[in-house]
Design an enzyme around this catalytic site. Structure first.
Site, short mmCIF file in Angstrom:
data_model
loop_
_atom_site.label_atom_id
_atom_site.label_comp_id
_atom_site.label_asym_id
_atom_site.label_seq_id
_atom_site.Cartn_x
_atom_site.Cartn_y
_atom_site.Cartn_z
N SER A 86 -27.10 -16.75 -11.12
CA SER A 86 -26.40 -16.14 -9.99
C SER A 86 -24.88 -16.25 -10.01
CB SER A 86 -26.92 -16.76 -8.68
OG SER A 86 -26.48 -18.11 -8.60
N THR A 136 -27.96 -8.02 -4.75
CA THR A 136 -26.59 -8.29 -4.33
C THR A 136 -25.80 -6.99 -4.14
OG1 THR A 136 -24.48 -9.14 -5.19
CG2 THR A 136 -26.11 -8.61 -6.82
N ASP A 137 -24.76 -7.06 -3.31
CA ASP A 137 -23.87 -5.89 -3.16
C ASP A 137 -23.02 -5.66 -4.41
OD1 ASP A 137 -22.17 -8.09 -2.90
OD2 ASP A 137 -21.18 -7.39 -1.08
N GLU A 138 -22.99 -6.66 -5.32
CA GLU A 138 -22.11 -6.54 -6.49
C GLU A 138 -22.55 -5.41 -7.43
OE1 GLU A 138 -20.79 -10.28 -8.12
OE2 GLU A 138 -21.14 -11.31 -6.23
N TYR A 161 -23.12 -10.38 -14.69
CA TYR A 161 -24.07 -10.74 -13.62
C TYR A 161 -24.52 -9.50 -12.86
CZ TYR A 161 -25.48 -12.09 -8.86
OH TYR A 161 -26.14 -12.18 -7.66
N LYS A 165 -28.23 -7.64 -12.47
CA LYS A 165 -28.91 -7.42 -11.18
C LYS A 165 -29.16 -5.93 -10.97
CE LYS A 165 -29.92 -9.99 -8.39
NZ LYS A 165 -31.14 -10.85 -8.18
N TYR A 218 -8.02 -17.70 -8.10
CA TYR A 218 -7.90 -16.75 -9.21
C TYR A 218 -6.90 -15.64 -8.86
CZ TYR A 218 -12.49 -18.61 -10.79
OH TYR A 218 -13.53 -19.40 -11.21
N ARG A 225 -13.92 -10.57 -0.04
CA ARG A 225 -15.38 -10.68 -0.01
C ARG A 225 -15.85 -10.59 1.44
NH1 ARG A 225 -14.43 -9.72 -4.44
NH2 ARG A 225 -15.11 -10.70 -6.38
N GLY A 294 -12.19 -8.93 -15.35
CA GLY A 294 -13.04 -7.92 -14.69
C GLY A 294 -13.31 -8.23 -13.24
P1 NAD Z 1 -29.05 -20.04 -7.08
O1 NAD Z 1 -28.38 -20.00 -8.40
O2 NAD Z 1 -28.61 -21.05 -6.07
O3 NAD Z 1 -30.63 -20.25 -7.27
C1 NAD Z 1 -31.36 -19.58 -8.23
C2 NAD Z 1 -32.70 -20.30 -8.38
O4 NAD Z 1 -33.47 -19.61 -9.38
C3 NAD Z 1 -32.57 -21.76 -8.86
O5 NAD Z 1 -33.40 -22.60 -8.07
C4 NAD Z 1 -33.06 -21.70 -10.30
O6 NAD Z 1 -33.67 -22.92 -10.73
C5 NAD Z 1 -34.08 -20.55 -10.24
N1 NAD Z 1 -34.27 -19.94 -11.56
C6 NAD Z 1 -33.30 -19.53 -12.43
N2 NAD Z 1 -33.86 -19.06 -13.56
C7 NAD Z 1 -35.21 -19.15 -13.39
C8 NAD Z 1 -36.33 -18.83 -14.19
N3 NAD Z 1 -36.16 -18.33 -15.43
N4 NAD Z 1 -37.57 -19.02 -13.71
C9 NAD Z 1 -37.75 -19.54 -12.47
N5 NAD Z 1 -36.73 -19.91 -11.67
C10 NAD Z 1 -35.48 -19.71 -12.12
O7 NAD Z 1 -28.94 -18.56 -6.50
P2 NAD Z 1 -28.76 -18.04 -5.01
O8 NAD Z 1 -27.32 -17.97 -4.69
O9 NAD Z 1 -29.69 -18.79 -4.13
O10 NAD Z 1 -29.27 -16.54 -5.18
C11 NAD Z 1 -30.67 -16.21 -5.03
C12 NAD Z 1 -30.85 -14.73 -5.22
O11 NAD Z 1 -30.08 -14.01 -4.27
C13 NAD Z 1 -30.39 -14.22 -6.59
O12 NAD Z 1 -31.31 -13.24 -7.01
C14 NAD Z 1 -29.03 -13.61 -6.32
O13 NAD Z 1 -28.74 -12.58 -7.24
C15 NAD Z 1 -29.21 -13.09 -4.92
N6 NAD Z 1 -27.99 -13.01 -4.10
C16 NAD Z 1 -27.15 -14.07 -4.00
C17 NAD Z 1 -26.02 -13.98 -3.18
C18 NAD Z 1 -25.08 -15.16 -3.00
O14 NAD Z 1 -24.04 -15.02 -2.34
N7 NAD Z 1 -25.39 -16.35 -3.52
C19 NAD Z 1 -25.75 -12.80 -2.49
C20 NAD Z 1 -26.65 -11.73 -2.61
C21 NAD Z 1 -27.77 -11.84 -3.42
P1 TYD Z 2 -17.74 -16.69 -5.97
O1 TYD Z 2 -18.07 -17.70 -4.92
O2 TYD Z 2 -17.85 -17.09 -7.41
O3 TYD Z 2 -18.62 -15.39 -5.66
P2 TYD Z 2 -18.57 -13.90 -6.33
O4 TYD Z 2 -17.74 -13.94 -7.53
O5 TYD Z 2 -20.01 -13.64 -6.65
O6 TYD Z 2 -18.03 -13.01 -5.25
O7 TYD Z 2 -16.24 -16.18 -5.73
C1 TYD Z 2 -15.82 -15.63 -4.50
C2 TYD Z 2 -14.38 -15.18 -4.65
O8 TYD Z 2 -13.54 -16.33 -4.86
C3 TYD Z 2 -14.15 -14.30 -5.88
O9 TYD Z 2 -13.16 -13.33 -5.57
C4 TYD Z 2 -13.62 -15.26 -6.92
C5 TYD Z 2 -12.84 -16.26 -6.09
N1 TYD Z 2 -12.79 -17.64 -6.65
C6 TYD Z 2 -11.55 -18.27 -6.84
O10 TYD Z 2 -10.47 -17.70 -6.56
N2 TYD Z 2 -11.56 -19.55 -7.35
C7 TYD Z 2 -12.70 -20.21 -7.67
O11 TYD Z 2 -12.66 -21.36 -8.16
C8 TYD Z 2 -13.98 -19.54 -7.46
C9 TYD Z 2 -15.26 -20.22 -7.81
C10 TYD Z 2 -13.96 -18.26 -6.94
#
Ligand code: NAD
Ligand code: TYD
Length: 355
Positions: A86, A136-138, A161, A165, A218, A225, A294
């Protein structure tokens, strides 16, 4: 009893989904399938592990034979798929791992569901089963100064990433169109809250502010966001799973855009108060560093469809959610210590492996 498989339930969002489903649906059996990568932490679910309706399964979604056997044996009625790699920065250094987990892992799950639910184009879409894909919205790419992502926005992923997705989303839709697999997809904005791995912006910066470490911003810090409290994401998933239309996509977001630098300054000022520091003290830690390659400039979700069709809206304001989150990290130093020492990765052996 409804058998619900949640993949990635030991991760950040997954653990909140597991907890919410156990609490909202005491008549469901919840199976949490997780490989326990660096991001998987069973300590996130300590409070529910004794629940008789909860079962943890350690396993890898990229292992097709294992997944097929698991589905054959358990005949899940619902799959909520969150397991993924993720983190954008990790995808830049290791894209293939993202293809393997996010694309191949998803297709393995789709195949297994299609088989046990006996789906094909000659039969109507089953209304009593559901494959819910969490995305994700990404996938929509990067916005300019104005505009929002809607469900009609064309996919334009920019990072490895988001490309992985986007690919998984396409496969999920392809299984609906080709095999009548009952699917639903949601695309959510950036989540924040308790139990997030401290590689992401908000938990990393809370940790660094507390420990007087530099805050690595960065580029020019003007990247934007759209932030949503993780519990509100879990509530939306629960609602869409029960009321959403099969084959549809729902965008989830809180109409809550923040430029990174403004958000970081807000966190600094809240933390100054909580840590009894002089106003402006934590801001001195801000350090501009080289930009992420990127780097998407702006994300902003239009969640009108979810609001209008299903009546969803966030339960907290950003200020409330951020304060709750900061309080949680300050009160749970032990959780973070276990992450940094690697202790959390022994939890499975201590609590589960011997069972
Ligand atoms: P995270 O990285 O915290 O958790 C991912 C989990 O998946 C972990 O527990 C990991 O052990 C498990 N995992 C990874 N590879 C695996 C595999 N091969 N088999 C089984 N389990 C596996 O991620 P998150 O932030 O909780 O995101 C969860 C989902 O939501 C993802 O699909 C992500 O793309 C999506 N998402 C995340 C965000 C965000 O802001 N974090 C926003 C929108 C969507
Ligand atoms: P992040 O939490 O990695 O989420 P995403 O890249 O999936 O949006 O980053 C959120 C924003 O913060 C993104 O614009 C990158 C920026 N960022 C920093 O400026 N410094 C950092 O150390 C991290 C982890 C992110």
């Amino acid at each position: 009893m409804k058998k619900v498989l949640i993949t990635g339930g030991a991760g950040f969002i997954g653990s909140h989904v597991v907890r919410l489903f156990l609490s909202n649906h005491p008549d469901y059996e919840i199976y949490n399938l997780d490989k326990l990568t660096y991001a998987g932490n069973l300590e996130n679910l300590k409070d529910v592990e004794g629940n008789p309706n909860y079962k943890f399964i350690k396993g890898d979604i990229t292992d097709a034979a294992f997944i097929n056997t698991l589905f054959d044996e358990n005949k899940f009625g619902v799959v909520i798929h969150l397991a993924a790699e993720s983190h954008v920065d990790r995808s830049i250094s290791n894209p293939l791992e993202f293809v393997t987990t996010n694309v191949i892992g998803t297709v393995n799950l789709l195949n297994a569901a299609k088989k046990i639910w006996d789906c094909n184009k000659d039969k109507p879409v089953r209304q009593d089963r559901i494959f819910y894909h969490v995305s994700t919205d990404e996938v929509y790419g990067s916005l300019g100064e104005t505009g929002f992502f809607t469900e009609q926005t064309s996919y334009d992923p920019q990072s490895p990433y988001s490309a992985s997705k986007a690919s998984s989303d396409h496969f999920v839709r392809a299984y609906f169109n080709t095999y009548n697999l009952p699917v639903v997809i949601s695309n959510c904005s950036n989540n924040y809250g308790a139990n997030q791995f401290p590689e992401k912006l908000i938990p990393l910066f809370i940790h660094n502010i507390r420990n007087n470490k530099p805050l690595p911003v960065y580029g020019d810090g003007k990247y934007t966001r759209d932030w949503l409290w993780v519990v509100d994401h879990a509530r939306a998933i629960d609602l869409i799973m029960h009321k959403g239309e099969l084959g549809e996509t729902y965008n989830i977001g809180g109409f809550n855009e923040w430029q990174n630098i403004e958000l970081i300054k807000l966190m600094c000022s809240i933390m100054d108060k909580k840590l009894a520091r002089k106003p402006g003290e934590s801001e001195k830690l801000i350090t501009y560093i080289k930009d992420r390659p990127g780097h998407d400039r702006r994300y902003a979700i239009d969640a009108a469809k979810l609001n209008k069709n299903l009546g969803w809206k966030p339960s907290v304001t950003f200020e409330e959610g951020l304060e709750k989150t900061i309080d949680w990290y300050l009160a749970n130093e032990e959780w973070l210590k276990h992450l940094t020492s690697g202790e959390y990765q022994k939890y499975y052996e201590q609590q589960y492996a011997a069972r």
